[in-house]
Scaffold this motif. Structure first.
Motif, PDB file in Angstrom:
ATOM      1  N   TRP A  13       0.838  -1.211   0.000  1.00 41.43           N
ATOM      2  CA  TRP A  13       0.000   0.000   0.000  1.00 41.43           C
ATOM      3  C   TRP A  13       0.867   1.253   0.000  1.00 41.43           C
ATOM      4  CZ3 TRP A  13      -4.239   1.434   4.181  1.00 41.43           C
ATOM      5  CH2 TRP A  13      -5.158   2.310   3.602  1.00 41.43           C
ATOM      6  N   ASN A  14       0.660   2.112  -0.986  1.00 41.67           N
ATOM      7  CA  ASN A  14       1.187   3.477  -0.946  1.00 41.67           C
ATOM      8  C   ASN A  14       0.143   4.301  -0.199  1.00 41.67           C
ATOM      9  OD1 ASN A  14       1.491   6.247  -1.487  1.00 41.67           O
ATOM     10  ND2 ASN A  14       2.655   5.850  -3.343  1.00 41.67           N
ATOM     11  N   ILE A  15       0.432   4.657   1.038  1.00 42.95           N
ATOM     12  CA  ILE A  15      -0.595   5.250   1.919  1.00 42.95           C
ATOM     13  C   ILE A  15      -0.686   6.770   1.771  1.00 42.95           C
ATOM     14  CG2 ILE A  15      -0.538   3.384   3.630  1.00 42.95           C
ATOM     15  CD1 ILE A  15       1.251   5.192   5.381  1.00 42.95           C
ATOM     16  N   LYS A  52       1.496  19.010  -1.753  1.00 43.28           N
ATOM     17  CA  LYS A  52       2.219  18.951  -3.042  1.00 43.28           C
ATOM     18  C   LYS A  52       1.453  18.220  -4.145  1.00 43.28           C
ATOM     19  CE  LYS A  52       7.098  19.138  -4.048  1.00 43.28           C
ATOM     20  NZ  LYS A  52       8.420  19.231  -3.579  1.00 43.28           N
ATOM     21  N   ASP A  53       0.614  17.277  -3.769  1.00 40.11           N
ATOM     22  CA  ASP A  53       0.024  16.420  -4.813  1.00 40.11           C
ATOM     23  C   ASP A  53      -1.104  17.105  -5.575  1.00 40.11           C
ATOM     24  OD1 ASP A  53       1.031  13.457  -3.401  1.00 40.11           O
ATOM     25  OD2 ASP A  53       0.717  13.631  -5.571  1.00 40.11           O
ATOM     26  N   ASN A  54      -1.694  18.161  -4.943  1.00 41.00           N
ATOM     27  CA  ASN A  54      -2.781  18.906  -5.625  1.00 41.00           C
ATOM     28  C   ASN A  54      -3.922  18.020  -6.111  1.00 41.00           C
ATOM     29  OD1 ASN A  54      -1.195  21.271  -5.446  1.00 41.00           O
ATOM     30  ND2 ASN A  54      -0.043  20.605  -7.255  1.00 41.00           N
ATOM     31  N   GLN A 111       4.558   2.424   1.206  1.00 37.82           N
ATOM     32  CA  GLN A 111       5.321   3.534   0.638  1.00 37.82           C
ATOM     33  C   GLN A 111       4.703   4.859   1.112  1.00 37.82           C
ATOM     34  OE1 GLN A 111       3.694   1.359  -1.687  1.00 37.82           O
ATOM     35  NE2 GLN A 111       5.380  -0.101  -1.549  1.00 37.82           N
ATOM     36  N   GLU A 112       5.487   5.934   0.986  1.00 37.24           N
ATOM     37  CA  GLU A 112       5.053   7.284   1.376  1.00 37.24           C
ATOM     38  C   GLU A 112       4.658   7.339   2.860  1.00 37.24           C
ATOM     39  OE1 GLU A 112       2.752   9.792  -1.112  1.00 37.24           O
ATOM     40  OE2 GLU A 112       3.335   8.759  -2.956  1.00 37.24           O
ATOM     41  N   VAL A 113       5.454   6.690   3.674  1.00 34.95           N
ATOM     42  CA  VAL A 113       5.239   6.739   5.123  1.00 34.95           C
ATOM     43  C   VAL A 113       5.990   7.943   5.674  1.00 34.95           C
ATOM     44  CG1 VAL A 113       5.508   5.494   7.308  1.00 34.95           C
ATOM     45  CG2 VAL A 113       5.048   4.221   5.192  1.00 34.95           C
ATOM     46  N   SER A 164      -6.122   7.176   0.564  1.00 32.91           N
ATOM     47  CA  SER A 164      -4.970   7.331  -0.328  1.00 32.91           C
ATOM     48  C   SER A 164      -5.412   7.395  -1.794  1.00 32.91           C
ATOM     49  CB  SER A 164      -3.994   6.161  -0.145  1.00 32.91           C
ATOM     50  OG  SER A 164      -2.935   6.238  -1.076  1.00 32.91           O
ATOM     51  N   ASP A 165      -4.506   7.895  -2.640  1.00 30.31           N
ATOM     52  CA  ASP A 165      -4.772   7.876  -4.089  1.00 30.31           C
ATOM     53  C   ASP A 165      -4.417   6.517  -4.687  1.00 30.31           C
ATOM     54  OD1 ASP A 165      -1.703   9.097  -5.435  1.00 30.31           O
ATOM     55  OD2 ASP A 165      -2.118   8.735  -3.330  1.00 30.31           O
ATOM     56  N   HIS A 166      -3.794   5.662  -3.866  1.00 27.62           N
ATOM     57  CA  HIS A 166      -3.483   4.293  -4.304  1.00 27.62           C
ATOM     58  C   HIS A 166      -4.338   3.313  -3.498  1.00 27.62           C
ATOM     59  CE1 HIS A 166       0.423   5.028  -6.531  1.00 27.62           C
ATOM     60  NE2 HIS A 166       0.255   6.182  -5.920  1.00 27.62           N
ATOM     61  N   LEU A 167      -4.775   2.229  -4.161  1.00 26.41           N
ATOM     62  CA  LEU A 167      -5.528   1.191  -3.454  1.00 26.41           C
ATOM     63  C   LEU A 167      -4.547   0.224  -2.785  1.00 26.41           C
ATOM     64  CD1 LEU A 167      -8.198   0.446  -6.209  1.00 26.41           C
ATOM     65  CD2 LEU A 167      -8.518   1.764  -4.098  1.00 26.41           C
TER      66      LEU A 167
HETATM   67 MG   LIG Z   1       2.070   9.602  -4.210  1.00 25.60          MG
END
Ligand SMILES: [Mg+2]
Ligand SMILES: NC(=O)C1=CN([C@@H]2O[C@H](COP(=O)(O)OP(=O)(O)OC[C@H]3O[C@@H](n4cnc5c(N)ncnc54)[C@H](OP(=O)(O)O)[C@@H]3O)[C@@H](O)[C@H]2O)C=CC1
Length: 362
Positions: free
Chosen positions: A83-85, A94-96, A129-131, A347-350
């Motif tokens: 999972w990219n959380i 930043k991700d907008n 990821q993205e922790v 998250s934007d990732h599942l």
């Molecule tokens: Mg990301």
């Protein structure tokens, strides 16, 4: 509140004050897990749901039984979550995600959505990821749930460019200590054409306490954005070379989880699919012919427009391991017109979740 719950509430409340930690980085040192009392997952789930009481109910996702491919085993399967959380600093700064209301990203609630997803599926192993809330949130809470954790931040995380950030983001790997023993662990800073890059991986060899079988579990997060395909391909080759060495030439079964930031058409995907490590991508098994990746693993709307991509994968040693089941993805209807993240999904990732079992010794 009962004694247990008040103790538990103190657990969430303590992590709820993460803003204090970011103003006083000395608090970011991981507390010694030995001195953290165990917590009951059911009680923590109740606490999270209490914090989320104003939110819509979570989406129902079902496990797809793939047991036809899965030999019967008298050992319980190994459940792995990839999972990219979404790093808090990137999500807010930043991700907008232009269609996601900023209040849907409030950390005090979004972290409970993340924990609720973890508690709902109770993975034996977590590859994240993205922790960017490892020391003040995930390490203390998951340690008290019986996980042993490792965190490897990006050398120069984009989170550090965001005002009021909580420190660098990176990859984290957690496993249940009552099921596995750590045999060895490697933090890998990925190279591309021999140059050190800003992307990392963690690779750990674990031994199952019940079967004494060993396997290697790795987590990575490759360079994002279009135009960097060759760079990701080089990073992927470097990771494969490292894993070749760590698994003694694929003698040790391997599971590799990651946000590869690459569609299946990209070179790095082809390198993994044709590697001498004999890997297969688990989520292909959800397709009718067993040969196609899902249509998306991430779906967001930024200022640059709508991005629906398949970027996240769980690779496994196809001769030594079998996939018993995989968690189905959210439907387009569940995701909704404003896509991810949202009030319903953090998250934007599942998350991808699979149950694995060892094939009998050859
Ligand atoms: Mg990301
Ligand atoms: N690399 C270095 O040595 C240096 C890095 N930096 C800083 O690091 C940043 C690059 O970080 P690095 O991790 O290497 O880069 P990446 O390109 O891998 O992306 C970093 C993050 O941005 C997200 N992202 C991807 N596409 C977009 C987009 N279109 N808009 C907004 N966010 C997006 C990615 O999320 P996802 O993976 O989910 O798509 C990822 O989490 C620079 O922007 C700068 O801030 C500064 C100087 C040196």
């Amino acid at each position: 509140m009962g004694n247990g719950t008040s103790r538990l509430y103190s657990a969430l409340a303590k992590t709820l004050n993460s803003s204090a930690a970011s103003q006083h980085p000395e608090y970011l040192v991981a507390p010694d897990p030995e001195h953290l009392e165990p917590i009951d997952p059911k009680e923590l789930l109740e606490e999270c749901r209490a914090v989320l009481h104003t939110r819509p109910p979570r989406f129902q996702r079902d496990f797809v039984d793939l047991r036809a491919d899965c030999p019967s085993s008298h050992h319980p399967p190994i459940r792995v979550m990839q999972w990219n959380i979404l790093a808090q600093a990137l999500g807010e700064g930043k991700d907008n995600f232009v269609q996601c209301p900023i209040e849907a990203l409030k950390w005090e609630e979004r972290k409970c959505l993340i924990l609720e997803e973890i508690l709902a599926y109770q993975p034996d192993i977590l590859c994240l990821q993205e922790v960017d809330h490892y020391f003040d949130t995930f390490h203390p809470l998951l340690s008290r749930l019986g996980y042993q954790g490792t965190f490897f931040p990006k050398p120069w995380s984009p989170c550090l460019d965001v005002e009021h950030n909580n420190g660098p983001d990176g990859c984290a790997l957690f496993f249940l200590q009552n099921r596995f023993k750590l045999v060895n662990s490697a933090n890998i800073r990925l190279t591309a054409m021999t140059l050190k890059t800003n992307q990392v991986a963690i690779a750990q060899t674990l031994e199952c306490k019940e079967s004494s079988r060993q396997f290697c579990i790795a987590v990575t997060h490759l360079k994002a954005r279009t135009g960097w395909e060759r760079f990701r391909s080089a990073q992927g080759c470097d990771l494969l070379q490292n894993l070749q060495n760590i698994t003694q030439g694929a003698k040790i079964p391997l599971i590799v989880c990651g946000d590869f930031n690459a569609e299946p058409t990209e070179e790095v995907y082809k390198h993994f699919a044709s590697s001498s490590l004999n890997l297969n991508s688990a989520y292909k098994l959800l397709s009718a012919d067993g040969q196609s990746e899902p249509p998306y693993t991430t779906w967001k709307i930024r200022t640059s427009g709508e991005c629906r991509h398949t970027l996240d994968y769980i690779w496994y040693s196809k001769h030594a391991l079998s996939v018993c089941s995989a968690l189905d993805l959210l439907t387009e209807e569940q995701i909704g017109p404003n896509r991810l993240p949202s009030f319903n999904y953090p998250s934007d990732h599942l998350s991808l979740v699979c149950d694995f079992s060892f094939n009998e010794e050859p």
